[in-house]
Motif scaffolding. Sequence first.
Motif, PDB file in Angstrom:
ATOM      1  N   LYS A  51       0.710  -1.309   0.176  1.00  0.00           N
ATOM      2  CA  LYS A  51      -0.083   0.027   0.018  1.00  0.00           C
ATOM      3  C   LYS A  51       0.945   1.331  -0.016  1.00  0.00           C
ATOM      4  N   TYR A  97      -6.546   3.210  -6.734  1.00  0.00           N
ATOM      5  CA  TYR A  97      -7.594   3.998  -6.089  1.00  0.00           C
ATOM      6  C   TYR A  97      -7.077   5.287  -6.131  1.00  0.00           C
ATOM      7  N   ARG A  99      -6.893   9.568  -5.227  1.00  0.00           N
ATOM      8  CA  ARG A  99      -7.567  10.846  -4.520  1.00  0.00           C
ATOM      9  C   ARG A  99      -6.878  11.960  -5.121  1.00  0.00           C
ATOM     10  N   TYR A 190     -12.068  12.161  -3.092  1.00  0.00           N
ATOM     11  CA  TYR A 190     -11.790  10.545  -3.534  1.00  0.00           C
ATOM     12  C   TYR A 190     -12.586  10.212  -4.581  1.00  0.00           C
ATOM     13  N   ASN A 197     -18.749   3.490  -3.642  1.00  0.00           N
ATOM     14  CA  ASN A 197     -17.177   3.170  -3.031  1.00  0.00           C
ATOM     15  C   ASN A 197     -16.268   3.664  -3.986  1.00  0.00           C
ATOM     16  N   MET A 198     -15.107   3.352  -3.942  1.00  0.00           N
ATOM     17  CA  MET A 198     -13.796   3.677  -4.550  1.00  0.00           C
ATOM     18  C   MET A 198     -13.950   3.303  -5.861  1.00  0.00           C
ATOM     19  N   VAL A 242      -4.940  -1.309  -6.333  1.00  0.00           N
ATOM     20  CA  VAL A 242      -5.896  -1.961  -5.729  1.00  0.00           C
ATOM     21  C   VAL A 242      -5.669  -3.384  -5.593  1.00  0.00           C
ATOM     22  N   MET A 248     -13.718  -1.264  -1.824  1.00  0.00           N
ATOM     23  CA  MET A 248     -13.079  -0.519  -0.759  1.00  0.00           C
ATOM     24  C   MET A 248     -14.147   0.931  -0.751  1.00  0.00           C
ATOM     25  N   GLN A 252     -12.635   3.552   4.196  1.00  0.00           N
ATOM     26  CA  GLN A 252     -11.441   2.501   4.165  1.00  0.00           C
ATOM     27  C   GLN A 252     -10.277   3.493   3.407  1.00  0.00           C
ATOM     28  N   ALA A 253     -10.690   4.018   2.368  1.00  0.00           N
ATOM     29  CA  ALA A 253      -9.738   4.687   1.512  1.00  0.00           C
ATOM     30  C   ALA A 253      -8.899   5.684   2.352  1.00  0.00           C
ATOM     31  N   PHE A 257      -4.828   5.677   2.671  1.00  0.00           N
ATOM     32  CA  PHE A 257      -4.085   6.718   2.015  1.00  0.00           C
ATOM     33  C   PHE A 257      -3.494   7.356   3.140  1.00  0.00           C
TER      34      PHE A 257
END
Length: 261
Positions: A51, A97, A99, A190, A197-198, A242, A248, A252-253, A257
Amino acid sequence: MTQKLSLRRLLRKDDRRKLLIALLLLLAVILLTKGMFALLHSTDSSTNRFKSTNLGNIVLLEPTWDSTGHDMAKTAEPGMVIPKDPYAVNDSQLNMYIRLKFTVNLGEFDASGKTDKYREEFNADADERDQRRLRGILSAIMQEEGTAFVSAETSAAQTEDWTVLSLNPAFAADPQNYSEDEDELVYYFYYIADTGNMAVTAPGAATPELFDHLVMPVYKKEWLGVFDQPYSITVAAEGLPVGSEGAMTVEQAIAAFTAAA
């Protein structure tokens, strides 16, 4: 030469031995191929568990700002519409994902050459002055169809306690202001799917624009003390690979992050 001839005769006479050798070779190829696929699967799974924002290259683009808006902003006038259209592109090899980090930063207030009335009205109280400037800048940012970019709750006494909501349906806002400076706002947006969701952004794919342009106010009471003073609006793009966790959520994101930062 004699040994080679003997071997050839032996192989011709013993077809069963030739068949056995062929079967053994085929089995070796099957086992080797199976091992290769197992190795690739293991590598993919390990990659997805990381991550780190360093694993993905997310590019921020602002084409009309670069070609037109940047120069227009240098000579901005009341009523002018200035293009500024930030969006992100996944330039990595992974599904990501994404942002966008949105920052408004006020330059130092310059009252030189201004009238006494100007100084009295716009530079009397530093906190009140800077909050007025931040509110004015936020209200000038528009989406493509000319609707407001954000809905902001700015009544808190301290700027760090201001919150913001996204009016762009492609993004969900983290309402918290991440700046502790009274002359700066930092919000994260985001990129989401229709489910809320993402959104999964594939390699080479892009997000929609976060916003599209700024509309400079016409009235002097909205222009003076805000848009005749230095400020900056910057957007940065960040991404996380991902994983295999399924869909996600935005919550959670935010946590993922934050942990990777």
